[in-house]
Design a protein around this motif. Structure first.
Motif, PDB file in Angstrom:
ATOM      1  N   TYR A  56       0.829  -1.207   0.000  1.00 16.36           N
ATOM      2  CA  TYR A  56       0.000   0.000   0.000  1.00 16.36           C
ATOM      3  C   TYR A  56       0.865   1.259   0.000  1.00 16.36           C
ATOM      4  O   TYR A  56       0.595   2.211  -0.737  1.00 16.36           O
ATOM      5  CB  TYR A  56      -0.933   0.019   1.218  1.00 16.36           C
ATOM      6  N   ARG A  57       1.891   1.271   0.814  1.00 19.48           N
ATOM      7  CA  ARG A  57       2.766   2.437   0.923  1.00 19.48           C
ATOM      8  C   ARG A  57       3.473   2.721  -0.404  1.00 19.48           C
ATOM      9  O   ARG A  57       3.514   3.857  -0.874  1.00 19.48           O
ATOM     10  CB  ARG A  57       3.783   2.232   2.054  1.00 19.48           C
ATOM     11  N   THR A  60       1.043   4.035  -3.043  1.00 23.30           N
ATOM     12  CA  THR A  60       0.734   5.439  -2.757  1.00 23.30           C
ATOM     13  C   THR A  60       1.894   6.338  -3.169  1.00 23.30           C
ATOM     14  O   THR A  60       1.687   7.412  -3.757  1.00 23.30           O
ATOM     15  CB  THR A  60       0.407   5.622  -1.263  1.00 23.30           C
ATOM     16  N   GLN A  61       3.122   5.910  -2.906  1.00 23.22           N
ATOM     17  CA  GLN A  61       4.295   6.677  -3.327  1.00 23.22           C
ATOM     18  C   GLN A  61       4.364   6.756  -4.850  1.00 23.22           C
ATOM     19  O   GLN A  61       4.657   7.815  -5.406  1.00 23.22           O
ATOM     20  CB  GLN A  61       5.583   6.040  -2.775  1.00 23.22           C
ATOM     21  N   GLU A  63       1.840   6.603  -6.861  1.00 20.90           N
ATOM     22  CA  GLU A  63       0.760   7.503  -7.277  1.00 20.90           C
ATOM     23  C   GLU A  63       1.202   8.964  -7.125  1.00 20.90           C
ATOM     24  O   GLU A  63       1.027   9.774  -8.041  1.00 20.90           O
ATOM     25  CB  GLU A  63      -0.489   7.243  -6.436  1.00 20.90           C
ATOM     26  N   GLN A  64       1.795   9.290  -5.995  1.00 24.97           N
ATOM     27  CA  GLN A  64       2.251  10.663  -5.753  1.00 24.97           C
ATOM     28  C   GLN A  64       3.352  11.073  -6.721  1.00 24.97           C
ATOM     29  O   GLN A  64       3.464  12.250  -7.084  1.00 24.97           O
ATOM     30  CB  GLN A  64       2.723  10.814  -4.309  1.00 24.97           C
ATOM     31  N   ARG A  70      -4.476   5.764  -9.412  1.00 27.14           N
ATOM     32  CA  ARG A  70      -5.401   5.023  -8.547  1.00 27.14           C
ATOM     33  C   ARG A  70      -6.802   5.244  -9.105  1.00 27.14           C
ATOM     34  O   ARG A  70      -7.207   6.370  -9.348  1.00 27.14           O
ATOM     35  CB  ARG A  70      -5.339   5.537  -7.115  1.00 27.14           C
ATOM     36  N   SER A  78      -9.877   0.120  -4.620  1.00 24.77           N
ATOM     37  CA  SER A  78      -8.940   0.910  -5.403  1.00 24.77           C
ATOM     38  C   SER A  78      -8.139  -0.035  -6.270  1.00 24.77           C
ATOM     39  O   SER A  78      -7.612  -1.039  -5.790  1.00 24.77           O
ATOM     40  CB  SER A  78      -7.983   1.669  -4.490  1.00 24.77           C
ATOM     41  N   PHE A  80      -5.061  -0.101  -9.445  1.00 27.79           N
ATOM     42  CA  PHE A  80      -3.930   0.692  -9.877  1.00 27.79           C
ATOM     43  C   PHE A  80      -3.538   0.294 -11.281  1.00 27.79           C
ATOM     44  O   PHE A  80      -3.607  -0.874 -11.653  1.00 27.79           O
ATOM     45  CB  PHE A  80      -2.744   0.477  -8.926  1.00 27.79           C
TER      46      PHE A  80
END
Length: 135
Positions: A56-57, A60-61, A63-64, A70, A78, A80
């Motif tokens: 998950y982490r 998310t990284q 995605e950022q 997402r 969700s 990806f």
């Protein structure tokens, strides 16, 4: 995407990041959008010791950093996909959760026209069509 490209977007090159990126590149296609749980299961099948929280982490990284998108559909999951910079829309089966990508130039043109008619400068859009697939 390589380790050098991860560095370019400001991410340290780690084995979990490389493995997750590899899975997204190999398993994620226009008919198969992956959840964090999907990625985690694939890692387990490959005997990789990466926890679900790490998956998950990392997602998310990614995605950022603009590596993945997402997608949140009505099934509250969700998924990806790699952000390839293209513009496409999605069909979602309400029974199976299967997601299929499509591109339609007529729809794209009409969206541009509507934005222009309403005085908007279009920066993006999202179109999701829900239905039941044959499977």
């Amino acid at each position: 995407m390589s380790g050098a490209e991860l560095k370019k977007v400001g991410l340290k090159v780690t084995l979990p990041r490389l493995k997750i990126l590899e899975i997204l590149e190999q398993q994620g296609d226009e008919d198969h959008h992956l959840t964090a749980e999907d990625v985690y299961k694939i890692l387990l099948e490959q005997d990789e010791e990466v926890g679900l929280a790490t998956v998950y982490r990392v997602l998310t990284q990614f995605e950022q950093a603009g590596i993945v998108r997402r997608l949140n559909f009505e099934n509250n999951l969700s998924t990806f996909e790699l952000d390839t910079g293209d513009n496409h829309d999605h069909l979602v089966c309400v029974k199976t959760g299967r997601v299929k990508e499509f591109v339609d130039p007529i729809i794209e043109d009409r969206i541009q026209q509507i934005a222009k008619e309403k005085g908007y400068e279009l920066s993006g859009h999202s179109l999701v069509i829900y239905g039941t697939c044959k499977e």
